[in-house]
Write an enzyme that holds these catalytic residues in place. Structure first.
Site, mmCIF file in Angstrom:
data_model
loop_
_atom_site.group_PDB
_atom_site.id
_atom_site.type_symbol
_atom_site.label_atom_id
_atom_site.label_comp_id
_atom_site.label_asym_id
_atom_site.label_seq_id
_atom_site.Cartn_x
_atom_site.Cartn_y
_atom_site.Cartn_z
ATOM 1 N N GLU A 74 65.324 22.968 50.375
ATOM 2 C CA GLU A 74 64.221 22.139 50.200
ATOM 3 C C GLU A 74 63.408 21.866 51.115
ATOM 4 O OE1 GLU A 74 65.694 18.448 48.630
ATOM 5 O OE2 GLU A 74 63.552 17.492 48.118
ATOM 6 N N ARG A 116 80.871 21.463 54.095
ATOM 7 C CA ARG A 116 79.586 21.740 55.056
ATOM 8 C C ARG A 116 80.084 21.836 56.453
ATOM 9 N NH1 ARG A 116 75.838 18.820 52.340
ATOM 10 N NH2 ARG A 116 74.461 18.622 54.207
ATOM 11 N N LYS A 162 69.242 15.246 57.551
ATOM 12 C CA LYS A 162 67.543 15.451 57.743
ATOM 13 C C LYS A 162 66.950 13.903 57.953
ATOM 14 C CE LYS A 162 66.863 19.385 54.739
ATOM 15 N NZ LYS A 162 66.349 19.696 53.412
HETATM 16 P P1 ATP Z 1 68.735 16.988 51.773
HETATM 17 O O1 ATP Z 1 69.686 16.854 50.450
HETATM 18 O O2 ATP Z 1 68.512 15.684 52.496
HETATM 19 O O3 ATP Z 1 67.581 17.774 51.433
HETATM 20 P P2 ATP Z 1 70.280 19.408 52.564
HETATM 21 O O4 ATP Z 1 70.932 19.445 53.856
HETATM 22 O O5 ATP Z 1 71.235 19.326 51.191
HETATM 23 O O6 ATP Z 1 69.697 17.946 52.635
HETATM 24 P P3 ATP Z 1 68.875 21.527 51.526
HETATM 25 O O7 ATP Z 1 67.468 21.923 52.015
HETATM 26 O O8 ATP Z 1 68.968 21.136 50.051
HETATM 27 O O9 ATP Z 1 69.018 20.317 52.423
HETATM 28 O O10 ATP Z 1 69.763 22.784 51.838
HETATM 29 C C1 ATP Z 1 69.720 24.008 51.557
HETATM 30 C C2 ATP Z 1 71.180 24.543 51.577
HETATM 31 O O11 ATP Z 1 71.919 24.503 52.893
HETATM 32 C C3 ATP Z 1 72.035 24.061 50.480
HETATM 33 O O12 ATP Z 1 72.543 25.086 49.733
HETATM 34 C C4 ATP Z 1 72.999 23.271 51.389
HETATM 35 O O13 ATP Z 1 74.019 23.096 50.575
HETATM 36 C C5 ATP Z 1 73.018 23.864 52.434
HETATM 37 N N1 ATP Z 1 73.309 23.197 53.869
HETATM 38 C C6 ATP Z 1 72.785 21.941 54.018
HETATM 39 N N2 ATP Z 1 73.305 21.374 55.025
HETATM 40 C C7 ATP Z 1 74.462 21.931 55.426
HETATM 41 C C8 ATP Z 1 75.918 21.810 56.165
HETATM 42 N N3 ATP Z 1 75.662 20.990 56.865
HETATM 43 N N4 ATP Z 1 76.862 22.805 55.986
HETATM 44 C C9 ATP Z 1 76.547 23.994 55.314
HETATM 45 N N5 ATP Z 1 75.669 24.154 54.297
HETATM 46 C C10 ATP Z 1 74.540 23.112 54.253
HETATM 47 MG MG MG Z 2 69.931 19.174 49.263
#
Ligand code: ATP
Ligand code: MG
Length: 585
Positions: free
Chosen positions: A47, A290, A300
């Site tokens: 995102e 994760r 974030k």
């Molecule tokens: P938010 O939900 O606050 O936007 P997010 O960390 O989920 O944060 P995204 O941009 O939606 O952000 O994440 C993109 C991809 O990265 C998703 O598929 C998510 O599952 C993966 N991802 C995010 N954080 C982690 C993590 N700590 N470990 C592994 N994968 C992650």
């Molecule tokens: Mg997300």
């Protein structure tokens, strides 16, 4: 799952290295072997509401890694369904970061590319009696939803006619209604044990300009709906996400099955009109745990707060776990990939020790970084038996274990800078470095002795004067006598003054997310995480291009700062110390 399923794509399971045997790769292997898929397709779906962090790197390495290993492809898709928090700045930085990590996407897509298809899909759900416009407020929806122990109650708007729903939804789309006044909800099961299936909203009204579609849409699809359908539209075979989406999987499948793009060509016409192919594969969501690292915050929201509250120097502060920060700190893409491989993929939630990250960097830089000499906390050492203005050039190997690095010339002279901490007037027990009257080996230059210690009025040592044994150059007979230590140095006449930024972990506690005693992560910032000193580096370090990594002998791995380094005004960031200084803390 057996380890011994039929081999495919030339990859015999026996030949698969341990780190490539995680359960997701095993599923992919089986799906290819059984013919369920002839080719695989993954996606990385960030995102664009912030910079990528090291958790994302795990996901990138997994999605792009699997595509690469199994001759598949991976798309980069911006999940841009929440315009209020998104920004083109992030869109650009994310692409930069993925490429920096060493991956290239098959196609760059946006959830917003599919807004028309999503909309047609929602109309289809309405026509099939599987979605309805609901006028409950957000608060009422919450109250109706029930809890883990209580079933939800049906919305009074649940049984609106198809015609009324189609009309209201069209008027939502036309911008007639205020934000939050209505939603489109999937009609699934208010009594479901899975709260995600209790008529989740799939569209909301939001009169907000979108960074990609401008003001074309006053309604936006919800994440679960958009994500599942985006995967279906792209023909993603394996949709890999983190564990918190496990409970969302039934909704994911519901959206894919009930909108059924594969059998409804009229819904995907907007894609065809844009020149995009129609895809048929049904995506399968698979969850993995994760990445969490101690001494680090990864949300974030918290990273954003560190930046906006000026607790760090921006998203690319070398102490940040963002990819921009890690890059500026001197982490190489190879070190990041090595780390991701070491951490592996599983369904177990775990906390990775920060030293695993630093270990991966040390391992990469040990073989990848040339050696240089630099003095971080300088003390003058004058070799009085050399002539005033004495100048020579010594040849040094650039790497002790790899001849391909070649050698360089290091200027040597009568006056040197040595490390202040390599001299002790009153040595502690076991001291192996310089003392008054003692000898030391100057790396590559011979054996020296301190004869005189010069102090200022306050009693601080400001200079050492001594003698260089002219018969003790490496290779000479006199070099063979036993001397306890070897120290590094730079020629005071030739060395270049450098800003040296000594970075350390941003937080001083293992779990900065701990909010016991009313504390927050802000209370756990490590006050020692950034120290800036002026040191001296040899000319062959000063002249390096930005982002060049070196091992400064005996001191640590350093990188020429990506933005601030200049040959005449060098700036080096400490990437990592040579040994783990936290292990004993
Ligand atoms: P938010 O939900 O606050 O936007 P997010 O960390 O989920 O944060 P995204 O941009 O939606 O952000 O994440 C993109 C991809 O990265 C998703 O598929 C998510 O599952 C993966 N991802 C995010 N954080 C982690 C993590 N700590 N470990 C592994 N994968 C992650
Ligand atoms: Mg997300």
């Amino acid at each position: 799952m057996s380890e011994n399923t039929a081999p495919n794509a030339g990859t015999a399971p026996e030949a698969t290295p341990v780190e490539k045997r995680d359960f997701i790769r095993q599923i992919v292997r089986e799906d290819l072997a059984s013919g369920k898929h002839t080719a695989i397709k993954t996606r990385f779906p960030p995102e664009p509401n912030g910079y990528l962090h090291i958790g994302h790197a795990k996901s990138i390495c997994l999605n792009f890694g699997i595509a690469g290993e199994f001759s598949g492809v991976c798309n980069l898709r911006f999940d841009d369904t929440n315009p209020a928090r998104e920004d083109p700045e992030y869109v650009a930085a994310i692409q930069d970061d993925v490429r920096w990590l060493g991956f290239e996407w098959n196609e760059l897509r946006h959830a917003s590319d599919y807004f028309d298809a999503y909309y047609l899909g929602a109309q289809k759900l309405i026509r099939d009696g599987k979605a309805y416009v609901c006028d409950l407020s957000a608060e009422e929806v919450r109250a109706y939803r029930g809890s883990l122990t209580e079933p939800g109650r049906e919305s009074p708007y649940r049984n609106r006619s198809v015609e009324e729903n189609l009309d209201l939804f069209a008027r939502m789309r036309a911008g007639e209604f205020a934000d939050g006044s209505r939603t489109l909800r999937a009609k699934i099961d208010m009594a479901s044990g899975n709260i995600n299936l209790r008529d989740p909203a799939i569209y909301r009204i939001k009169h907000v300009e979108h960074q990609n579609t401008g003001n074309a849409w006053p309604i936006y699809p919800m994440y679960d709906y958009a994500h599942a359908l985006g995967d279906a539209l792209e023909g993603i075979t394996h949709s890999l996400c983190t564990l918190e989406f496990e409970d969302h999987r039934p909704l994911y499948d519901w959206c894919v099955d009930n909108v059924d793009f594969a059998n409804s060509p009229e819904l995907t016409q907007p894609l065809v009109d844009k020149g995009l192919p129609r895809e048929a594969a049904k995506p399968r969501q698979i969850e993995f745990s994760r990445l969490n690292i101690n001494y680090t915050v990864m949300s974030k929201r918290k990273l954003m707060a560190l930046v906006t509250e000026n607790l760090v120097d921006g998203w690319d502060d070398p102490r940040m776990p963002t990819l921009q920060g890690l890059r500026r700190r001197g982490y190489s893409p190879a070190a990041m990939r090595l780390f991701a491989e070491r951490v592996g993929i599983s369904k177990q939630n775990s906390l990775i020790d920060f030293s695993v990250l630093e270990g991966a960097l040390r391992e990469d830089l040990d073989s990848a970084a040339a050696r240089r000499m630099a003095v971080v906390e300088p003390l003058k050492f004058v070799l009085t038996n050399l002539a005033e203005g004495h100048e020579e050039s010594l040849s040094f190997a650039n790497h002790p274990k790899d001849e391909s690095f070649g050698s360089r010339q290091v200027p040597f002279g009568r006056e040197l800078w040595i490390e202040r901490e390599d001299f002790a007037e009153v040595p502690p027990k076991g001291w192996k470095r310089l003392v008054p009257g003692g000898e030391i080996r100057l790396r590559g230059a011979g054996i020296a002795r301190v004869d005189e210690v010069i102090k200022d009025d306050a009693g601080n040592v400001v200079e050492l004067r001594g003698w260089l044994d002219p018969e003790s150059r490496p290779g000479m007979e006199g070099a063979n006598r036993k001397v306890k230590g070897t120290i590094h140095w730079v020629s005071a006449q030739h060395a270049v003054a450098a800003e040296i930024r000594l970075y350390d972990r941003l937080f001083s506690v293992e779990n900065p997310d701990d909010e016991a005693d009313g504390k927050t992560y802000r209370d756990y910032l490590n006050p020692e995480s950034r120290k800036v000193v002026t040191g001296y580096v040899e000319p062959a370090a000063a002249s390096a291009a930005p982002e060049t990594s070196f091992q400064f002998e005996r001191t640590g791995y350093f990188v020429a700062d990506r933005y601030d380094h200049r040959a005449d005004r060098p700036v080096f960031n400490r990437s990592v110390t040579l040994r783990d200084i936290w292990a004993s803390k």
